[in-house]
Design a protein around this motif. Structure first.
Motif, PDB file in Angstrom:
ATOM      1  N   ASP A 464     -18.131  71.848 -47.323  1.00  0.00           N
ATOM      2  CA  ASP A 464     -16.884  71.208 -47.745  1.00  0.00           C
ATOM      3  C   ASP A 464     -16.346  71.838 -49.027  1.00  0.00           C
ATOM      4  N   VAL A 465     -15.051  72.023 -49.086  1.00  0.00           N
ATOM      5  CA  VAL A 465     -14.363  72.380 -50.327  1.00  0.00           C
ATOM      6  C   VAL A 465     -13.301  71.308 -50.584  1.00  0.00           C
ATOM      7  N   ALA A 466     -12.244  71.324 -49.786  1.00  0.00           N
ATOM      8  CA  ALA A 466     -11.258  70.243 -49.866  1.00  0.00           C
ATOM      9  C   ALA A 466     -11.612  69.103 -48.929  1.00  0.00           C
ATOM     10  N   THR A 467     -12.238  69.444 -47.806  1.00  0.00           N
ATOM     11  CA  THR A 467     -12.622  68.434 -46.817  1.00  0.00           C
ATOM     12  C   THR A 467     -13.581  67.414 -47.421  1.00  0.00           C
ATOM     13  N   ASP A 468     -13.399  66.160 -47.032  1.00  0.00           N
ATOM     14  CA  ASP A 468     -14.287  65.073 -47.433  1.00  0.00           C
ATOM     15  C   ASP A 468     -14.301  64.853 -48.940  1.00  0.00           C
ATOM     16  N   SER A 469     -13.259  65.309 -49.603  1.00  0.00           N
ATOM     17  CA  SER A 469     -13.139  65.045 -51.035  1.00  0.00           C
ATOM     18  C   SER A 469     -12.306  63.791 -51.234  1.00  0.00           C
ATOM     19  N   ALA A 470     -12.261  63.328 -52.463  1.00  0.00           N
ATOM     20  CA  ALA A 470     -11.475  62.135 -52.756  1.00  0.00           C
ATOM     21  C   ALA A 470      -9.981  62.381 -52.601  1.00  0.00           C
ATOM     22  N   LEU A 471      -9.570  63.654 -52.594  1.00  0.00           N
ATOM     23  CA  LEU A 471      -8.152  63.991 -52.536  1.00  0.00           C
ATOM     24  C   LEU A 471      -7.650  64.304 -51.134  1.00  0.00           C
ATOM     25  N   ILE A 472      -8.512  64.857 -50.299  1.00  0.00           N
ATOM     26  CA  ILE A 472      -8.092  65.298 -48.970  1.00  0.00           C
ATOM     27  C   ILE A 472      -8.846  64.499 -47.915  1.00  0.00           C
ATOM     28  N   ASN A 474     -10.352  63.342 -44.327  1.00  0.00           N
ATOM     29  CA  ASN A 474     -10.838  64.108 -43.179  1.00  0.00           C
ATOM     30  C   ASN A 474      -9.800  64.206 -42.081  1.00  0.00           C
ATOM     31  N   ALA A 475      -8.924  63.215 -41.995  1.00  0.00           N
ATOM     32  CA  ALA A 475      -7.902  63.232 -40.950  1.00  0.00           C
ATOM     33  C   ALA A 475      -7.009  64.469 -41.082  1.00  0.00           C
ATOM     34  N   LEU A 476      -6.723  64.881 -42.331  1.00  0.00           N
ATOM     35  CA  LEU A 476      -5.899  66.069 -42.525  1.00  0.00           C
ATOM     36  C   LEU A 476      -6.625  67.313 -42.047  1.00  0.00           C
ATOM     37  N   THR A 477      -7.917  67.399 -42.368  1.00  0.00           N
ATOM     38  CA  THR A 477      -8.699  68.544 -41.911  1.00  0.00           C
ATOM     39  C   THR A 477      -8.764  68.579 -40.391  1.00  0.00           C
ATOM     40  N   ASN A 478      -8.920  67.418 -39.775  1.00  0.00           N
ATOM     41  CA  ASN A 478      -8.955  67.369 -38.316  1.00  0.00           C
ATOM     42  C   ASN A 478      -7.633  67.829 -37.722  1.00  0.00           C
ATOM     43  N   PHE A 479      -6.541  67.479 -38.383  1.00  0.00           N
ATOM     44  CA  PHE A 479      -5.220  67.890 -37.908  1.00  0.00           C
ATOM     45  C   PHE A 479      -5.023  69.390 -38.067  1.00  0.00           C
TER      46      PHE A 479
END
Length: 724
Positions: A464-472, A474-479
């Motif tokens: 993980d870098v942005a994924t699963d962070s407080a800012l991004i 997971n739904a965005l990563t999935n998209f």
């Protein structure tokens, strides 16, 4: 302005005041940026090069600025100062449109109570570029508001007025900004006036001295660790040393009776101690016996095996043309990078005071808005009753893009009814960092009959870098299909190659990884530019010419070509090994900012010595050229430290080292004697600065070593074999 209907909106005196000293005119309407495209790869490509706009208030000067009775301007910045010189750049932009001198501007961090809250974060190299347009517009709007009030008080037509250094004059009369604002209860927020032409800039584009320099040189108490509140107590939190630990139970009896202990706080997710002194709190922490459920036997070898291309979930982020049709002629290299710590000099710390239904938080953070929301949610407070007061950051680099220790301090404060100050020990910082994830890269390439690349493929794996962070979420990563942080630098920039493909693999690691300065750029560029260099050697072509031939002719490509040429020319790039020294070349594009570097290297006692680094970068319009050069120098040093020395290990379930020294970093003696910076301005607006220069340095050094020794180094940190 975002909404033209608000052009004549009346604003009450409560939101627009004049005070004595450095006191008040007051910062951010909610904006939104939605990006949609039916093709995922196109989305990722745009996101990768996106110059993020500022998303919050852009039509209320009253919450950005204060005018003081001594005719100075206080600017409440929603962006944090982490050492990059951001406050100086934004002061230049504001002074320009306000028509005041630089010494009339003081920039401070905006407390959340001002209403000027950045809903995202300070990061991503967006502070100057994101504020470039809105801050100048807000400043110009304030200037017009003050001129209108001055015209009424002076009984002069506003068109007859001029302003210099905050003094309005016309028809033989003068009035300061402070005098114009005095006593005004209702203000009309105007439409955005015409901004100054570049030819009239007085401050923008000039090497203005840092506005925060004196405070730092003289050691003023401006950082999170310096923060205090009256009658405060001290806190500590019991933290596990093992990866993946979950709290089971705690025996606190021995600690409860220790000298100085005020209270032991046991929550479902942490055990805290409140004491009369930091020493008392730390002593009591050592007396608490906590049972954890942990990963006991995990080691670095298991992490390396886990982080291998082919594991996890993959996403093709870039593709053009066909796959390789003749595997016999394909060259394949593999590269790795290790776990990296932020290792910022100031550990995380906070002072919190919960008083009834409100809370005050003083903290070093990159996420004021997020911190406020988390405290409010956990303590069931109205978010508007939580005032987060940011301090200067003693290094950020992404480490403070989530600061949940504010919640822990607030809970401890609520339990004792007094302010509580709490900060991490150095060991806790190292073991409970949000690390730079390790990576693995498999790169394949094939030359055509003319000796240029016919095909290029980059497969890489990251945690993980942005994924699963407080800012991004997971739904965005999935998209999107890929971690928008991990792919930074992973795209193939030589798009004149007929056939190319980039594919990112994601593996969930058992410890926290997240934002780290430049995100995936450092590791990805090290692998890609090392491979490109190896193919140039195989083709027996000059490394610079080889790159230039395979770059397309889009605007960003032309800018990349220009920085490559400028770097080679400034460094007098040569592939000849002379007097035991060699040059290595590398280039990258990050956040729409191209950068190239030449490293001049020798080998002394089997150690890599970097003597000189030449940098050319095109960040667009340079608001403060000295500030940008300093950022380039800082990135070179930080990048050198990462690629030559830094790495974390996992030993029996623990992340280690836990202190400076064993965690090796570049020292003053390791710094190059020269860092020569050339700035190009290939567009008329500012671009990203703080992270792009981190990209090329690893490959530039490795490519120089390849020419010196014949050895292709493929793992970070770079270490020579004993034969060298």
């Amino acid at each position: 302005m975002a909404d033209k209907e608000k052009d004549s909106k009346k604003v009450s005196r409560r939101k627009f005041l004049v005070k004595g000293g450095l006191g008040t005119i007051g910062v951010v309407a909610i904006g939104a940026y939605l990006f949609r495209s039916p093709i995922r790869r196109q989305i990722l490509g745009v996101v990768n090069s996106l110059e993020a706009p500022y998303l919050d208030n852009i039509d209320q000067p009253m919450i950005w600025f204060e005018v003081t009775s001594d005719n100075n301007i206080l600017l409440h910045s929603p962006k944090m100062e982490m050492g990059q010189g951001t406050f100086t750049g934004i002061a230049q932009m504001a002074a320009e449109e306000l028509s005041v001198s630089m010494n009339q501007i003081q920039v401070v961090h905006a407390a959340s109570s001002t209403g000027n809250v950045d809903s995202f974060a300070t990061g991503g190299s967006t502070s100057i570029s994101g504020l470039w347009k809105p801050l100048r517009e807000l400043s110009a709007m304030l200037r017009v508001m003050l001129l209108k009030e001055a015209a009424l008080k002076m009984n002069v037509d506003v068109d007859q007025l001029a302003v210099v250094d905050g003094v309005i004059s016309g028809n033989g009369k003068t009035l300061t900004y402070a005098q114009a604002a005095e006593g005004v209860e209702d203000w009309e927020v105007p439409d955005v006036p015409v901004l100054k032409d570049a030819k009239d800039y007085k401050y923008i584009g000039k090497p203005i001295a840092r506005v925060d320099l004196d405070a730092k040189v003289y050691g003023d108490p401006i950082f999170g660790m310096d923060a205090e509140m009256p009658n405060m107590l001290y806190g500590a939190v019991v933290r596990p040393s093992k990866i993946g630990s979950t709290f089971v139970s705690a025996d606190t009896k021995a600690a409860e009776s220790m000298p100085g202990v005020v209270k032991i706080v046991v929550e479902d997710d942490f055990v805290g101690i409140v004491a009369n002194s930091m020493i008392a709190a730390e002593n009591a922490k050592g007396a608490i016996n906590v049972t954890w459920d942990s990963y006991d036997n995990l080691n670095t070898d298991a992490i390396v095996k886990m982080m291998t291309v082919g594991n996890g979930k993959s996403s093709v982020i870039q593709q053009n043309g066909d796959s390789f049709d003749d595997q016999d002629e394909v060259v394949t290299l593999e590269f790795r990078s290790p776990i990296g710590a932020h290792a910022q000099i100031e550990p995380n710390g906070v002072v919190a005071y919960v008083d009834g239904d409100s809370a005050t938080i003083k903290i070093s953070t990159q996420v004021v808005g997020l911190t406020r929301k988390e405290v409010a949610k956990r303590l069931d407070l109205d978010v508007e009753k939580v005032n987060v007061i940011p301090t200067y950051l003693g290094g950020g680099f992404g480490r403070r893009l989530h600061t949940p220790h504010a919640v822990q301090a607030a809970i401890m404060s609520k339990s004792v009814g007094k302010p509580v100050k709490y900060f991490f020990s150095r060991k806790e910082e190292f073991q409970h960092d949000m690390f730079r994830p390790p990576t693995h890269h498999v790169i394949k390439g094939k030359l055509n009959a003319e000796g240029y690349l016919d095909g290029l493929e980059h497969q890489f794996v990251s945690g993980d870098v942005a994924t699963d962070s407080a800012l991004i979420p997971n739904a965005l990563t999935n998209f999107l299909g890929a971690d928008v942080g991990a792919i930074r630098g992973g795209f193939i920039q030589y798009t004149a190659i007929p056939n190319f493909k980039a594919e990112c693999w994601h593996v969930a690691l058992p410890f926290a990884t997240s934002w780290w300065r430049s995100l995936g750029l450092l590791a990805n560029t090290f692998a890609m530019e090392s491979f490109i260099d190896e193919m140039a050697l195989k083709a027996k072509k000059n490394a610079v010419d080889f790159r230039l031939h395979q770059i397309a002719d889009e605007p960003i490509d032309i800018r990349l070509k220009n920085v490559i040429k400028a770097t080679a020319e400034k460094a007098n790039y040569s592939e000849e090994v002379k007097d035991g020294r060699a040059m290595g070349f590398a280039a990258s594009i990050d956040a729409n900012t191209p950068c190239a570097q030449v490293a001049e290297v020798s080998i002394v006692d089997n150690e890599i010595v970097v003597h000189k680094v030449t940098v050319a970068m095109d960040p667009g319009l340079a608001v403060n050229p000295d500030q940008i050069r300093a950022q380039c120098e800082g990135c070179v040093i930080m990048g050198m430290s990462a690629v030559l020395y830094e790495q974390m290990f996992v030993v029996d379930g623990e992340l280690t080292p836990t202190i400076y020294g064993p965690y090796q970093m570049a020292l003053m003696k390791n710094a190059p004697k020269e860092i020569d910076v050339v700035l190009l301005q290939g567009k008329d607006t500012p671009g990203a600065v703080g992270e792009p220069p981190l990209g090329p340095i690893g490959a530039a050094i490795a490519n120089a070593v390849r020419r010196l020794t014949g050895e292709r180094l493929t793992e970070l940190p770079l270490k020579l074999s004993k034969k060298a």
